[in-house]
Design a protein around this motif. Structure first.
Motif, short mmCIF file in Angstrom:
data_model
loop_
_atom_site.label_atom_id
_atom_site.label_comp_id
_atom_site.label_asym_id
_atom_site.label_seq_id
_atom_site.Cartn_x
_atom_site.Cartn_y
_atom_site.Cartn_z
N ARG A 171 5.04 -31.37 -25.05
CA ARG A 171 4.93 -32.76 -24.57
C ARG A 171 5.40 -32.88 -23.12
NH1 ARG A 171 7.22 -36.87 -29.23
NH2 ARG A 171 5.60 -36.43 -30.80
N TRP B 104 8.81 -40.64 -26.02
CA TRP B 104 7.88 -39.53 -26.27
C TRP B 104 8.48 -38.22 -25.77
CZ3 TRP B 104 3.51 -37.97 -28.61
CH2 TRP B 104 2.77 -36.92 -28.07
N GLY C 15 3.44 -39.03 -21.31
CA GLY C 15 2.76 -39.45 -22.54
C GLY C 15 1.72 -38.48 -23.03
#
Ligand SMILES: [Zn+2]
Length: 495
Positions: free
Chosen positions: A204, A383, A208
């Motif tokens: 990640r 996130w 995002g």
């Protein structure tokens, strides 16, 4: 009486004439055929006062003690026509305006112009911050993107002055010298830190999305690791200068290893760069009573290379143990290769400094909207753990300049080409410069004459990962292609 006086005077003149002839003959016999090559080296302490913040990680603690001092280490070379100075400073990254302030002082005090002076940071992650105005513990990076001539904070002013002092000291110590170069290899201490890993969650990013690769993947589950995303450069290239009687004066080495780390919290340390310098002094045994031997390690192209063996990672080492091991190993390899170095009485020097105009990274409207949303009090579950920091980077980049001038420097030391880039450069960029260099040997010093973040190749940009993130990376994705082409052309012009 007049005759006697005359005789006496004539006699004296004859004797003086003979003496002058003897001196002239002796001088002519000792005088070298061409210009004299000279070298001088110095190390000057640049340790900050305690309390100055330590930068290099996501947290920036205040320094509480000094484990080992920080230095500016300088080598000055002079071929009789051209003089160049290499200064390596124990710092994570001196912003351009600090380097420029030091160069201005050097010009005033020594007459040496900015093209002839290379000021680079070793990239130790346990040194005092030279980034913000006052060393006040922020992550704000002032690196010349903002333009203008900022007022230097106390530690920045101290660094600029001490860098200039070190160059002045080295010039004061210039003596006739021989020069040579060598190369060794230490492949066991360099690892590419960007990895293809299986889990999407590990990849990640703070915008995002999900990248193709991950920097410093966790290694608890080795099955996650697929393969490294790039190469390493295990070569150690070095320049060596000796006094005419063979006494070692200085070695300027170059190895592509980011840093080692493993310090205690709050500790000031020069990392393995300092260990290397001390160990090489022990091995080469310079005569401290004459001119002290100065070992110098410069950072090569290590933007994606560190000292973590991801597949073989075992129990953590005691503080400072790893940096000692690495510094000693690299010094031992240089010492081994040193035995085969041929020192010659003279080589030609040449130095050039140019500005290359690069576009800066600009966030998309979508990225700006995402950043604003993540910074809002209503933002939900994160996130990515660093998304607030990178959201601030995105908004700052949106308000910043669209283009920036980046200094690149090429120096020729006989058959060796030195490139200097003000940026954390990926290993494969350094390997390409070495392969295509029109000189017999070449190496690149990164984070030189400024600090403009990371520079991946365009292909590495496609893979994503920390070094490609907007904020960590601040210049256009094509930057490496443009800077490499310029440096190769500069070397070609001075061949
Ligand atoms: Zn770094």
């Amino acid at each position: 009486m007049p005759n006697l006086t005359l005789n006496r005077l004539t006699g004296r003149n004859v004797i003086r004439g003979c003496w002058l002839a003897l001196v002239a003959t002796a001088w002519l016999a000792a005088a070298p055929a061409g210009p004299v090559f000279r070298a001088g080296a110095d190390r000057t302490d640049v340790t900050p006062e305690l309390g100055v913040v330590i930068v290099g990680n996501f947290v920036t603690p205040a320094s509480t003690h000094v484990h080992d001092p920080l230095y500016a280490r300088t080598l000055v070379l002079d071929d009789g026509t051209t003089r160049v100075a290499f200064v390596l400073v124990d710092n994570v990254g001196l912003p351009r305006f600090v380097c420029d302030a030091a160069k201005q002082l050097i010009r005033e005090k020594t007459g040496l112009g900015p093209a002839q002076v290379l000021i680079a940071s070793t990239h130790t992650h346990s040194a005092g911050s030279a980034r913000d105005r006052v060393g006040g513990g922020t992550d704000e990076i002032r690196d010349g993107f903002e333009g203008g001539a900022p007022v230097l904070g106390p530690y920045q002013q101290f660094l600029a002055t001490r860098i200039a002092d070190s160059v002045r000291n080295a010039i004061q110590r210039l003596e006739p010298a021989k020069i040579g170069w060598g190369a060794g290899s230490e492949p066991t201490q360099v690892f590419n830190r960007r990895w293809h890993v299986k889990s999407e969650e590990l990849r990640r990013n703070p915008f995002g999305g999900t990248d193709a690769v991950r920097m410093n993947p966790p290694t608890a589950n080795k099955d996650e690791l697929v393969k490294p995303a790039g190469p390493t450069d295990p070569e150690i290239v070095f320049l060596s200068v000796q006094a005419l009687n063979g006494r070692p004066l200085a070695v300027l080495a170059n190895y592509s290893l980011h840093y080692v780390g493993g310090t205690m919290a709050g500790a000031i340390s020069a990392d393995y760069f300092g260990v290397f310098a001390e160990r090489l002094r022990e091995l080469l045994g310079g005569d401290a009573a004459a001119a002290p031997f100065v070992g110098i390690m410069s950072n090569g192209t290590s933007g994606d290379v560190n000292n973590i063996d991801f597949r073989g990672r075992g129990t953590p080492a005691a503080p400072y143990e790893k940096m000692r091991r690495v510094g000693n190993a690299v010094a031992a390899e240089v010492y081994r290769a040193y035995q085969g170095v041929v020192h010659v009485p003279w080589v030609k020097l040449e130095a050039r400094l140019e500005e290359v105009r690069l576009a800066t990274r600009r966030p998309s409207a979508e990225q700006i909207a995402y950043a604003e949303a993540r910074l809002a009090p209503t933002a939900g579950k994160a996130w990515h753990p660093n998304e607030k920091l990178y959201s601030r980077h995105v908004l700052r980049a949106a308000a910043g300049p669209a283009e920036v001038n980046v200094p690149v420097q090429a120096i020729r030391v006989g058959e060796v080409g030195v490139a200097a880039l003000p940026i954390e450069t990926f290993a494969e960029i350094g390997l390409e410069l070495k392969a295509k260099a029109p000189l017999k040997k070449a190496f690149t010093i990164s984070i030189a004459n400024g600090a403009y973040g990371y520079m991946p190749t365009p292909a590495q940009h496609q893979l994503g990962g920390y070094e490609s993130w907007l904020g960590t990376n601040r210049v256009e994705p094509e930057a490496s292609v443009k800077l490499t082409a310029r440096l190769l052309a500069m070397w070609e012009e001075m061949k």
